[in-house]
Motif scaffolding. Structure first.
Motif, PDB file in Angstrom:
ATOM      1  N   GLN A 187      33.848  28.771  51.001  1.00 27.02           N
ATOM      2  CA  GLN A 187      33.582  30.031  51.173  1.00 27.02           C
ATOM      3  C   GLN A 187      34.535  30.680  51.863  1.00 27.02           C
ATOM      4  OE1 GLN A 187      30.547  31.660  50.549  1.00 27.02           O
ATOM      5  NE2 GLN A 187      30.395  29.321  49.329  1.00 27.02           N
ATOM      6  N   GLU A 230      27.833  51.021  46.212  1.00 27.36           N
ATOM      7  CA  GLU A 230      28.188  51.294  47.198  1.00 27.36           C
ATOM      8  C   GLU A 230      29.504  51.886  47.836  1.00 27.36           C
ATOM      9  OE1 GLU A 230      28.702  49.005  44.693  1.00 27.36           O
ATOM     10  OE2 GLU A 230      28.610  46.589  45.284  1.00 27.36           O
ATOM     11  N   LEU A 254      33.688  46.956  49.156  1.00 22.80           N
ATOM     12  CA  LEU A 254      33.717  46.317  48.197  1.00 22.80           C
ATOM     13  C   LEU A 254      33.120  44.707  48.939  1.00 22.80           C
ATOM     14  CD1 LEU A 254      34.641  47.459  44.904  1.00 22.80           C
ATOM     15  CD2 LEU A 254      32.445  47.746  46.057  1.00 22.80           C
ATOM     16  N   THR A 255      33.333  44.217  50.479  1.00 18.66           N
ATOM     17  CA  THR A 255      33.898  43.142  51.263  1.00 18.66           C
ATOM     18  C   THR A 255      32.513  42.233  51.030  1.00 18.66           C
ATOM     19  OG1 THR A 255      34.720  44.598  52.429  1.00 18.66           O
ATOM     20  CG2 THR A 255      33.746  42.654  53.173  1.00 18.66           C
ATOM     21  N   SER A 256      32.755  40.957  49.757  1.00 21.05           N
ATOM     22  CA  SER A 256      32.153  39.929  50.089  1.00 21.05           C
ATOM     23  C   SER A 256      32.310  38.147  51.162  1.00 21.05           C
ATOM     24  CB  SER A 256      31.132  39.853  48.317  1.00 21.05           C
ATOM     25  OG  SER A 256      32.654  39.133  48.003  1.00 21.05           O
ATOM     26  N   LYS A 276      32.398  33.914  49.412  1.00 23.08           N
ATOM     27  CA  LYS A 276      32.578  33.481  48.300  1.00 23.08           C
ATOM     28  C   LYS A 276      33.038  32.381  47.370  1.00 23.08           C
ATOM     29  CE  LYS A 276      34.190  37.827  45.465  1.00 23.08           C
ATOM     30  NZ  LYS A 276      33.541  38.794  44.493  1.00 23.08           N
ATOM     31  N   GLU A 301      35.318  32.358  42.349  1.00 23.12           N
ATOM     32  CA  GLU A 301      34.482  33.563  42.100  1.00 23.12           C
ATOM     33  C   GLU A 301      35.595  34.916  42.394  1.00 23.12           C
ATOM     34  OE1 GLU A 301      31.834  34.620  40.552  1.00 23.12           O
ATOM     35  OE2 GLU A 301      32.121  32.049  40.119  1.00 23.12           O
TER      36      GLU A 301
END
Ligand SMILES: Cc1cc2nc3c(=O)[nH]c(=O)nc-3n(C[C@H](O)[C@H](O)[C@H](O)COP(=O)(O)OP(=O)(O)OC[C@H]3O[C@@H](n4cnc5c(N)ncnc54)[C@H](O)[C@@H]3O)c2cc1C
Length: 477
Positions: free
Chosen positions: A225, A270, A311-313, A315, A319
């Protein structure tokens, strides 16, 4: 008269007779595509819709032997030659008008040697194909760029900047060896112990030295991750954000890579209403390490000013690598330029602010790559790539749809680049150089002190400059 007409290295006409073509094709694992073939227009399509070229003969190679036969044919008959890896070169160098194209589209296999942390990448593979082979099954990756459809070969031969650059260096820094077909038609191995001069040259020197049929590149363990933080700031806050970023990167860990972009806030939930579709500054922050460390390292940048959206994620790596994919479709109009800057000075920030607001297309971005880290610790003469002193790479990525807007976009890009180069330096990163420049000047400025050695190596391996449809290094002597 029967046969096909090709362009020669000196612009002369060369006719290949039908029987010679048939004999040549019969000896190939791959196949030929000529202008009369129904596949011709698809085969000559390039990522950059601004560029149209019409080769006389496209050879879809399926093996190193095919490549050797093409090189022999071109050398013996004096035919103009181009090499296509992923076909994503911004200047369209994968094709030549009237000549022969060695097309590696069908040579894209990627094989992992997990025990030795190495990956073998065929000359036509894309970044997405490399990650798909190394990451899901093994949790390993090799440093590359940030858009999955880009070809590994063209990217790595001129450097290859991406999210892992500050942690592990450029793609080129991670090349452990190559199999390369040189102008005399031989398949050579180049690595630290075999043809070391050629090995030095292909790490940053581009496609002037031969056709790389396979790269052997180093792999690194990569978390399952990964954090990609993307705070978005209004344009008025951009100068403060960039000054903060400049200071923060001085002691930032190598795991942290930041790509800033003057761009357009997306029309999504967002983003605060009223700011959607507006000029904005994005920080795209990738951390190659444990998530706890990522949170700590990224927080000051996310919180340095109030945001209009985020827009933090978190993954999987594959991705993260797709974050930009849909912004760069095939066939759109693109005009890109690039320059290095020693520092992100206040006058540069002021100029960038002006350019951000005058973008003729809201699809256009001005990108700021934070350099340093492992990338910056490689000596200027250790690889052909050259000096690593610049702290920032500034890219003008002009993207638009309507051909009627070509002039406005090209003019804006050229004018903005000129202004910024007066404040920064004139050295261009050749992978983002685009077209419409004096290529000899770009090559000279880019390689600096390394040019002399590159020209001598070129003279040893390609004395008649067979491989010339690229950012060309001419043979010396
Ligand atoms: C959407 C997009 C995103 C990008 N993102 C990044 C990024 O994140 N980081 C970065 O550093 N760059 C990036 N680039 C720039 C990219 O590195 C260059 O455009 C590069 O030339 C693409 O390589 P390719 O194999 O797709 O190109 P091609 O057009 O196929 O070839 C490019 C050049 O390399 C030569 N070449 C190709 N394959 C071989 C081979 N096997 N042996 C010898 N010579 C060969 C060609 O003759 C040509 O001169 C991006 C480009 C695009 C279009």
């Amino acid at each position: 008269m029967s046969g096909i007409l090709l362009k020669g290295l000196e612009g002369q006409e060369i006719r290949l007779k039908n029987q010679d073509i048939s004999l040549f094709e019969a000896g190939l694992d791959g196949y030929l595509i000529v202008p009369a073939n129904e596949k011709y227009n698809t085969a000559r399509a390039l990522w950059n819709g601004m560029i149209e070229r019409k080769p006389g003969l496209i050879v879809r190679c399926r093996s190193s032997e095919d490549v050797m036969k093409c090189v022999d044919l071109a050398r013996e008959r004096g035919i103009l030659l181009a090499v296509r890896g992923g076909g994503h070169n911004v200047a369209g160098n994968a094709l030549c008008d009237g000549g022969l194209v060695i097309d590696l589209t069908e040579m894209r296999s990627v094989r992992v040697d997990a025990d030795n942390a190495l990956v073998l990448i065929d000359g036509g593979a894309t970044l997405g194909e490399v990650d798909s082979a190394t990451y899901p099954a093994h949790g390993l990756t090799t440093p590359m760029g940030v858009v999955t459809a880009t070809g590994y070969a063209g990217l790595a031969l001129h450097g290859g900047m991406g999210w892992q650059m500050r942690k592990y260096g450029l793609a080129a820094d991670n090349i452990a060896g190559v199999d390369i077909v040189t102008a005399d038609g031989r398949l050579l191995r180049a690595g630290p112990d075999e043809n070391p001069d050629l090995y030095w040259a292909v790490r940053g020197g581009g496609g002037s030295f031969g056709v790389v049929t396979s790269f052997t590149s180093r792999l690194h363990s990569t978390p399952r991750q990964v954090m990609l933080a993307v705070p978005i700031f209004s344009l008025e806050r951009a100068p403060e954000v960039l000054r903060f970023l400049r200071d923060y990167m001085v002691d930032a860990p190598d795991e942290l890579m930041v790509l800033g972009a003057f761009w357009t806030a997306p029309d999504t939930p967002e983003i605060a209403p009223g700011n959607r579709g507006a000029h904005a500054l994005f920080l795209m922050i990738c951390f190659i390490g444990p998530l706890e460390d990522a949170e700590k390292a990224v927080a000051p940048l996310r919180n340095c000013q109030p945001v209009i959206g985020d827009l933090t994620s978190i993954k999987p790596w594959t991705e993260v690598q797709k974050f930009f994919d849909e912004d760069y479709p095939d066939g759109r109009r693109y005009y890109w330029k690039s320059t290095f800057a020693d520092e992100l000075t206040d006058p540069i920030i002021d100029a960038l602010m002006e350019h951000a607001q005058s973008r003729p297309s809201m699809l256009t971005s001005i990108d700021l790559w934070s350099m340093g880290g492992a990338y910056g610790r490689v000596g200027a003469e250790e690889t052909a790539f050259g000096s690593r002193e610049a702290k920032v790479t500034i890219n003008y990525e002009s993207n638009w749809i309507d051909p009627g807007e070509d002039d406005a976009n090209v003019e804006w890009t050229r004018k903005s680049l000129r202004q910024i180069q007066e404040l920064a330096q004139s050295r261009t990163y050749l992978n983002f150089a685009g077209f419409g420049e004096d290529q000899e000047r770009l090559v000279k400025e880019n390689f600096g002190k390394n040019l002399d050695r590159l020209q001598q190596i070129k003279a040893a391996y390609d004395p008649h400059n067979l491989f010339r449809t690229n950012f060309n290094i001419r043979p010396k002597g």
